[in-house]
Design a protein around this motif. Structure first.
Motif, PDB file in Angstrom:
ATOM      1  N   HIS A   1       6.154  50.144  26.276  1.00 27.25           N
ATOM      2  CA  HIS A   1       5.535  51.075  27.244  1.00 27.25           C
ATOM      3  C   HIS A   1       4.548  52.165  26.746  1.00 27.25           C
ATOM      4  O   HIS A   1       3.958  52.949  27.255  1.00 27.25           O
ATOM      5  CB  HIS A   1       6.652  51.805  28.231  1.00 27.25           C
ATOM      6  CG  HIS A   1       7.229  50.595  29.034  1.00 27.25           C
ATOM      7  ND1 HIS A   1       6.442  50.089  29.919  1.00 27.25           N
ATOM      8  CD2 HIS A   1       8.655  50.252  29.046  1.00 27.25           C
ATOM      9  CE1 HIS A   1       7.408  49.232  30.763  1.00 27.25           C
ATOM     10  NE2 HIS A   1       8.506  49.414  30.243  1.00 27.25           N
TER      11      HIS A   1
ATOM     12  N   ILE B   1       2.207  44.749  27.933  1.00 30.38           N
ATOM     13  CA  ILE B   1       2.317  45.851  28.643  1.00 30.38           C
ATOM     14  C   ILE B   1       2.514  45.696  30.006  1.00 30.38           C
ATOM     15  O   ILE B   1       2.038  44.526  30.275  1.00 30.38           O
ATOM     16  CB  ILE B   1       1.447  47.326  28.621  1.00 30.38           C
ATOM     17  CG1 ILE B   1      -0.142  46.666  28.861  1.00 30.38           C
ATOM     18  CG2 ILE B   1       1.235  47.560  27.046  1.00 30.38           C
ATOM     19  CD1 ILE B   1      -0.977  47.674  28.935  1.00 30.38           C
ATOM     20  N   GLY B   2       2.994  46.598  31.021  1.00 29.23           N
ATOM     21  CA  GLY B   2       3.268  46.382  32.231  1.00 29.23           C
ATOM     22  C   GLY B   2       4.357  47.243  32.746  1.00 29.23           C
ATOM     23  O   GLY B   2       5.153  47.536  32.041  1.00 29.23           O
TER      24      GLY B   2
ATOM     25  N   LYS C   1       7.935  40.882  31.540  1.00 31.16           N
ATOM     26  CA  LYS C   1       7.891  40.824  30.039  1.00 31.16           C
ATOM     27  C   LYS C   1       9.106  40.195  29.551  1.00 31.16           C
ATOM     28  O   LYS C   1       8.891  39.489  28.587  1.00 31.16           O
ATOM     29  CB  LYS C   1       7.349  42.454  29.739  1.00 31.16           C
ATOM     30  CG  LYS C   1       6.361  42.956  30.490  1.00 31.16           C
ATOM     31  CD  LYS C   1       6.222  44.542  30.051  1.00 31.16           C
ATOM     32  CE  LYS C   1       7.266  45.290  30.045  1.00 31.16           C
ATOM     33  NZ  LYS C   1       7.469  45.631  31.482  1.00 31.16           N
TER      34      LYS C   1
ATOM     35  N   ILE D   1       1.398  52.923  25.000  1.00 26.14           N
ATOM     36  CA  ILE D   1       0.348  52.252  24.464  1.00 26.14           C
ATOM     37  C   ILE D   1      -0.564  53.205  23.509  1.00 26.14           C
ATOM     38  O   ILE D   1      -1.231  52.846  22.835  1.00 26.14           O
ATOM     39  CB  ILE D   1      -0.751  52.119  25.396  1.00 26.14           C
ATOM     40  CG1 ILE D   1      -1.037  53.187  26.335  1.00 26.14           C
ATOM     41  CG2 ILE D   1      -0.321  50.759  26.358  1.00 26.14           C
ATOM     42  CD1 ILE D   1      -2.237  53.001  27.238  1.00 26.14           C
TER      43      ILE D   1
ATOM     44  N   ARG E   1      -1.734  42.519  29.524  1.00 28.53           N
ATOM     45  CA  ARG E   1      -1.094  43.336  30.588  1.00 28.53           C
ATOM     46  C   ARG E   1      -0.498  42.297  31.654  1.00 28.53           C
ATOM     47  O   ARG E   1      -1.064  41.619  32.122  1.00 28.53           O
ATOM     48  CB  ARG E   1      -2.146  44.359  31.207  1.00 28.53           C
ATOM     49  CG  ARG E   1      -1.231  45.576  32.139  1.00 28.53           C
ATOM     50  CD  ARG E   1      -2.285  46.569  32.458  1.00 28.53           C
ATOM     51  NE  ARG E   1      -3.013  46.356  33.613  1.00 28.53           N
ATOM     52  CZ  ARG E   1      -2.910  46.639  34.741  1.00 28.53           C
ATOM     53  NH1 ARG E   1      -1.435  47.054  35.062  1.00 28.53           N
ATOM     54  NH2 ARG E   1      -3.403  46.119  35.880  1.00 28.53           N
TER      55      ARG E   1
ATOM     56  N   LEU F   1      -2.311  51.704  32.708  1.00 30.91           N
ATOM     57  CA  LEU F   1      -1.752  51.050  31.589  1.00 30.91           C
ATOM     58  C   LEU F   1      -0.396  51.652  31.364  1.00 30.91           C
ATOM     59  O   LEU F   1       0.377  51.073  30.587  1.00 30.91           O
ATOM     60  CB  LEU F   1      -2.623  50.930  30.492  1.00 30.91           C
ATOM     61  CG  LEU F   1      -4.159  50.288  30.625  1.00 30.91           C
ATOM     62  CD1 LEU F   1      -4.844  50.324  29.183  1.00 30.91           C
ATOM     63  CD2 LEU F   1      -3.752  48.924  30.899  1.00 30.91           C
TER      64      LEU F   1
ATOM     65  N   TYR G   1     -11.698  47.835  28.428  1.00 26.94           N
ATOM     66  CA  TYR G   1     -11.288  46.679  29.175  1.00 26.94           C
ATOM     67  C   TYR G   1     -12.107  45.342  28.918  1.00 26.94           C
ATOM     68  O   TYR G   1     -13.208  45.572  29.102  1.00 26.94           O
ATOM     69  CB  TYR G   1     -11.074  47.025  30.416  1.00 26.94           C
ATOM     70  CG  TYR G   1     -10.396  46.079  31.527  1.00 26.94           C
ATOM     71  CD1 TYR G   1      -9.148  46.017  31.179  1.00 26.94           C
ATOM     72  CD2 TYR G   1     -11.213  45.443  32.383  1.00 26.94           C
ATOM     73  CE1 TYR G   1      -8.436  44.879  31.829  1.00 26.94           C
ATOM     74  CE2 TYR G   1     -10.501  44.568  33.198  1.00 26.94           C
ATOM     75  CZ  TYR G   1      -9.227  44.015  33.129  1.00 26.94           C
ATOM     76  OH  TYR G   1      -8.532  43.259  33.613  1.00 26.94           O
TER      77      TYR G   1
ATOM     78  N   GLU H   1       1.372  41.730  35.443  1.00 26.91           N
ATOM     79  CA  GLU H   1       1.814  42.620  36.892  1.00 26.91           C
ATOM     80  C   GLU H   1       2.349  41.414  37.556  1.00 26.91           C
ATOM     81  O   GLU H   1       1.779  40.085  37.740  1.00 26.91           O
ATOM     82  CB  GLU H   1       0.320  42.853  37.359  1.00 26.91           C
ATOM     83  CG  GLU H   1       0.656  44.136  38.362  1.00 26.91           C
ATOM     84  CD  GLU H   1      -0.928  44.805  38.620  1.00 26.91           C
ATOM     85  OE1 GLU H   1      -1.417  44.068  39.420  1.00 26.91           O
ATOM     86  OE2 GLU H   1      -1.264  45.697  37.925  1.00 26.91           O
TER      87      GLU H   1
END
Ligand code: ATP
Ligand code: MG
Lengths: 257, 271
Positions: A210, A47-48, A54, A212, A224, A256, A241, A226
């Motif tokens: 996207h 995800i991100g 990605k 979750i 994740r 998230l 987490y 970034e």
């Protein structure tokens, strides 16, 4: 990540292995020091935010782009050189492809594309037909099979694209937002389908999403990204987490999304 | 059409028309669907310029034409592969250079320029059995290539990236298509003419494209339109004593216009 005890030497080779992989495009870094190991079988979600890298990561794994630095191995072999041979073992669902709406090709013919990398001028074998039919059933497009691809709705096109990837019957599947454009029911259906494929065929799945709240149950790890880095690893079952590998950032659940 | 074909040169012309129309119609489908018509333009003009230069310096025009077409494809193919190629720019550069060279060559020739002008206009009435044999080989290669790699080519025209990630060797097939297109263009140069051959590669598949969502039907229709253009062109030019290549191209253009008007795709929502 998921270390399963396995006596079989062969199976201990990771499906995907990236070591310190970086990608710089025209001076700007797009991926930074990515280290990633995905086992056989394992289902990992990424995800991100938009632009986190990605899609670029998936393209790099399937050999469409080369890293500036670092090592990429698929099933224990380097991607350098014999890309096409390895690519047959990888099924990649691209995020978006522009297809001419007047393209003379039917839905069924698009799904078949997944089969024709294997042999040069092969006709469809009974095996091919079985796999193609199953891919169309799983994605719910059997009724559309004779329609021109260009005339489908966005969600229908997405299903066909997924069916094409499934038809490859590959041991590694790279799915870039397979749920985009799908209605909620279809999202559920596709998640269940991914679970079924995972359970029955023990494939390795790398999934970018996207959504979750709509993660296939077979997914054991959520990463994740970034700004070109993998910044965290999360257990999707609890959304709690897990300790981040290096980064000091502590994202909260709503980050998230 | 009975007495028209009692002459041997007309029989040759008939065979050339069928072979040329068939070969161009089929390879044209791949050129058009791979979205590389500009490479086709470049190759046909390169072949034309190569043939003229060969005549000027006393080499075999066919060989130099083929070499020039292949060089053009080898230069422009990789450029277009990187997607960044500005089509208008490359067309401007390649087209003007090649046509300039060709006409300069014609201008520099001494004595009667029949052979050069034949390459320019095409002259289907002066073909030797040898020309026909080469034409038959080129068309045969086009047909065999299409039959063998039909599915893979279909995947590539759908989307090259998807084809590649499905394990289809898209580059090999792309360059093979260019090579075969170059050979087809070169061998039809004498029949149709250097400035016109390109239209015969593009018009029949574009016309067929308007009519169907099936690639098989598109191939069949394109072949039909290619052969029809050549036969009608040959017949009209015989009856009215007109330049054959020009009439062939006009016929193919007319078919394109009619198909565009009749196209069922115009009624589908594409906006
Ligand atoms: N072809 C390209 N040329 C140059 N930069 C690119 C290219 N493709 C992507 N990028 C850049 O790389 C970065 C990562 O892009 P990428 O497509 O991997 O993001 P993403 O995480 O998949 O985003 P999204 O959620 O929107 O799909 C972005 O900053 C983007 O601008
Ligand atoms: Mg993306």
């Amino acid at each position: 990540m998921n270390l399963r005890a396995n006596s079989n030497q062969q199976k201990r080779k990771p499906a995907i292995l990236l070591e310190d992989v970086s990608l710089v495009h025209r001076g700007s870094p797009i991926l930074k020091d990515i280290t990633l190991k995905v086992d056989i079988p394992e289902c990992v979600t990424i995800i991100g935010h938009n632009g986190a890298g990605k899609t670029t990561l998936l393209k790099l794994i399937c050999g469409l782009i080369r890293p500036t630095r670092g090592k990429v191995q698929i099933l224990g072999k380097s991607l350098e050189g014999k890309t096409t041979l390895l690519q047959r073992r990888l099924a990649f669902l691209p995020q978006d492809v522009n297809i001419d709406p007047r393209m003379p090709i039917s839905v069924e013919e698009v799904v078949e594309i997944g089969r024709f990398g294997k042999a040069w001028f092969a006709r469809k074998s009974p095996d091919d037909i079985r796999v193609i039919e199953r891919a169309m059933e799983v994605t719910g497009i059997v009724d559309l099979r004779r329609k021109p691809f260009g005339l489908l709705s966005a969600g229908q096109k997405q299903r066909v694209a997924l069916a094409r990837a499934l038809a490859q019957d590959a041991s590694i599947m790279l799915l870039d937002e397979p749920l985009s454009n799908l209605d909620p029911q279809a999202q559920e259906d596709i998640c269940k389908a991914i679970d079924r494929i995972y359970e029955s065929q023990r494939v390795t799945i790398l999934l970018v999403t996207h959504l979750i709240e709509k993660i296939p149950q077979s997914c054991s790890t959520m990463l994740r990204m970034e700004k070109g880095r993998i910044v965290g690893e999360i257990k999707p079952s609890s959304y709690t987490y897990r300790s981040p590998t290096e980064s000091g950032a502590t994202p909260e659940p709503d980050h998230l999304r | 059409m009975g007495p028209m074909f009692s002459y041997e040169f007309m029989q040759h012309a008939l065979v050339a028309a069928i072979l040329g129309g068939l070969g161009c119609g089929i390879i044209g489908v791949w050129v058009v669907m791979l979205r590389i018509p500009f490479i086709g333009v470049a190759m046909s003009h390169a072949a034309f310029a190569g043939a003229i230069v060969a005549l000027l310096v006393g080499l075999n025009p066919l060989m130099l034409a083929l070499a020039a077409a292949i060089v053009a494809a080898a230069v422009i193919g990789p450029l277009s592969d990187r997607v960044k190629l500005d089509v208008n720019l490359s067309m401007g550069m390649v087209f003007s250079m090649l046509v300039g060279v060709a006409f300069l060559g014609i201008g520099l020739m001494k004595g009667p320029k029949t052979e050069a002008l034949n390459l320019l206009w095409g002259n289907i009435l002066t073909l030797a059995p040898n020309d026909l044999l080469l034409l038959a080989i080129a068309t045969g290669v086009v047909l065999i290539f299409t039959a063998l790699f039909y599915r893979q080519l279909r995947a590539i025209i759908f989307n090259r990236i998807i084809a590649r990630v499905s394990g289809i060797p898209d580059k090999v097939l792309f360059y093979s298509t260019l090579l075969i297109a170059g050979a087809t263009i070169t061998l039809n140069l004498k029949t149709i003419g250097g400035l016109l051959i390109f239209s015969l590669i593009i018009n029949p598949p574009l016309a067929a494209y308007q009519l169907t969502y099936s690639l098989v039907r598109m191939l069949l229709l394109s072949a039909l339109f290619g052969v029809t253009s050549c036969l009608v062109g040959l017949w009209l030019s015989y009856v009215f004593d007109l330049p054959t290549g020009a009439v062939i191209i006009l016929t193919s253009g007319l078919i394109l216009i009619v198909c565009n008007i009749l196209s069922p795709k115009r009624r589908d929502m594409h906006q």
